[in-house]
Design a protein around this motif. Sequence first.
Motif, short mmCIF file in Angstrom:
data_model
loop_
_atom_site.label_atom_id
_atom_site.label_comp_id
_atom_site.label_asym_id
_atom_site.label_seq_id
_atom_site.Cartn_x
_atom_site.Cartn_y
_atom_site.Cartn_z
N ASP A 1 23.39 -6.40 14.87
CA ASP A 1 22.96 -6.15 13.50
C ASP A 1 21.45 -6.23 13.35
N SER A 2 20.86 -7.29 13.91
CA SER A 2 19.41 -7.44 13.74
C SER A 2 18.70 -6.33 14.50
N GLY A 3 19.26 -5.93 15.64
CA GLY A 3 18.66 -4.84 16.42
C GLY A 3 18.65 -3.54 15.64
N MET A 4 19.77 -3.23 15.00
CA MET A 4 19.84 -1.98 14.22
C MET A 4 18.86 -2.02 13.05
N ARG A 5 18.72 -3.22 12.44
CA ARG A 5 17.76 -3.34 11.33
C ARG A 5 16.34 -3.07 11.82
N GLU A 6 16.02 -3.65 12.98
CA GLU A 6 14.67 -3.45 13.53
C GLU A 6 14.43 -1.98 13.86
N LEU A 7 15.47 -1.37 14.47
CA LEU A 7 15.34 0.04 14.86
C LEU A 7 15.14 0.92 13.63
N LYS A 8 15.94 0.68 12.59
CA LYS A 8 15.83 1.49 11.37
C LYS A 8 14.46 1.30 10.72
N SER A 9 14.00 0.05 10.74
CA SER A 9 12.71 -0.20 10.13
C SER A 9 11.63 0.58 10.88
N PHE A 10 11.73 0.62 12.22
CA PHE A 10 10.75 1.39 13.00
C PHE A 10 10.85 2.88 12.68
N LEU A 11 12.08 3.40 12.64
CA LEU A 11 12.26 4.85 12.44
C LEU A 11 11.86 5.28 11.03
N PHE A 12 12.33 4.54 10.03
CA PHE A 12 12.17 5.01 8.65
C PHE A 12 10.88 4.48 8.00
N ASP A 13 10.63 3.16 8.13
CA ASP A 13 9.47 2.59 7.42
C ASP A 13 8.17 2.87 8.18
N ILE A 14 8.20 2.63 9.49
CA ILE A 14 6.96 2.74 10.25
C ILE A 14 6.65 4.20 10.61
N SER A 15 7.68 4.93 11.08
CA SER A 15 7.42 6.30 11.55
C SER A 15 7.62 7.36 10.47
N GLY A 16 8.24 6.98 9.36
CA GLY A 16 8.42 7.94 8.25
C GLY A 16 9.45 9.03 8.55
#
Length: 440
Positions: free
Chosen positions: A105-120
Amino acid sequence: MHQVAVILDFGGPAGRFIAEKVRECGVYCEVLPHDVPGKTVTEKKPKAIILAGGQTGAGPALFCAPEIFDCGVPILGVSCPCAAEEDSKKKIFVMRYLPEGDHADSGMRELKSFLFDISGLSRCWDMAEYVERTIEELKEKIGDKTALCALSGGVDSAVAAVMAHRAIGDGLTCIFVDHGLLRKNEADDVMRTLSEKFRMKIIKTDARERFLSKLAGVCQPEKKRKIVGEEFIRVFEEEAEKAGGAEFLIQGTIYPDIIESGSGNSDVIKSHHNVGGLPDTMSFSEIIEPLRPLFKNEVRKAGIVLGLDEETVRRQPFPGPGLAVRVVGEVTEEKLAIVREADAVFREEIIKAGLHGEINQYFAALTDMRSVGVTGDSRTYDRAIALRAVTTSDFMTADFARIPYEVLERVSQRIVNEVKQVNRVFYDVTPKPPATIELE
Ligand code: XMP
């Protein structure tokens, strides 16, 4: 064009694993070897770059092109010592663990944050849309020319065929090759199911003798795969000719076939019959692979979008080279008959025990060993069957299935009693890696 994330693969299963997770997030991504030229990466105009894997034996020597760090695209390192090393000097986001097990769960949250928040990036990878777009592309490409599609009964070729049929209708001829390396009753079962379910032109061809004579005396797994790959094409060419010619050959090749057959400079693990096993010259002007970018679970989703039935969509994989890679060493009629019978017993008992829904792939293989046994008062010196059953989500890593002893006991008893020339049964308890799912 899709927004794309590029995954640079530093070896091991992490690259493909993370690629599937990125796709699950609704983002299209491609896996490239870690040391591709920087231009290859930048030309794809990625919105995110992920460095993945390399836990085993990787080190500073494994490095990627400097342009990758200078192109201004956010970079994430996942389970990658290179990323950890470079972290302090270059700006790289780091995830220590893959999103699995306790970290899922925490891994998917981190991944999503990288893809959507950081990389747009945005979620625009959608199977229904992929299916529509691909059918349109097939229509455009093939037009009123003709195509031949190789059907195996498996989900990949079924999905490819249905897409092509939607695109060009009667311009498509499907062909099912009985290469003599099929399981018990498989040719009849597949033909029955295919002709009942799909209203497409399907031709069955009996090529048993020619495949077996080409395989005679051949022991090396890669050689066997190449022979089967080439012979398939020759049969398709002949059938195309009989059907009045076909410009295109449609194959259900999927992304893992390509990765596992050795893309770039990664190791050739196995030449899948439809990728590394293809001959250099052939009469088709082009091979079309409408499922090329898809992972297996995505192909199943595409099947559902296309309205394929549950049974076809959930069918366990069966390799194109069939029993040729389940008979260790030279393939003969006699050995095929043994493995076919043993496999039928195993599959029957798994279904009877109600385990077929939990195990993703299960089969019997014939080892190349003989050992001493005893029946009544007599010594035997016979063959050994290996049973293989795995649980997996992507077939790229797998664990052995925890089959209850009582079921294994029943299978083993039945095999040694019912299958001539077998006096020993093994159950394979190795995960992938380090073993592969098939024995060859
Ligand atoms: P391995 O043995 O590499 O297999 O762990 C992974 C998955 O791929 C299937 N497989 C093949 N499928 N052509 C195919 O269409 C092939 O040449 C081939 N070789 C392996 C295997 O059954 C498993 O599901």
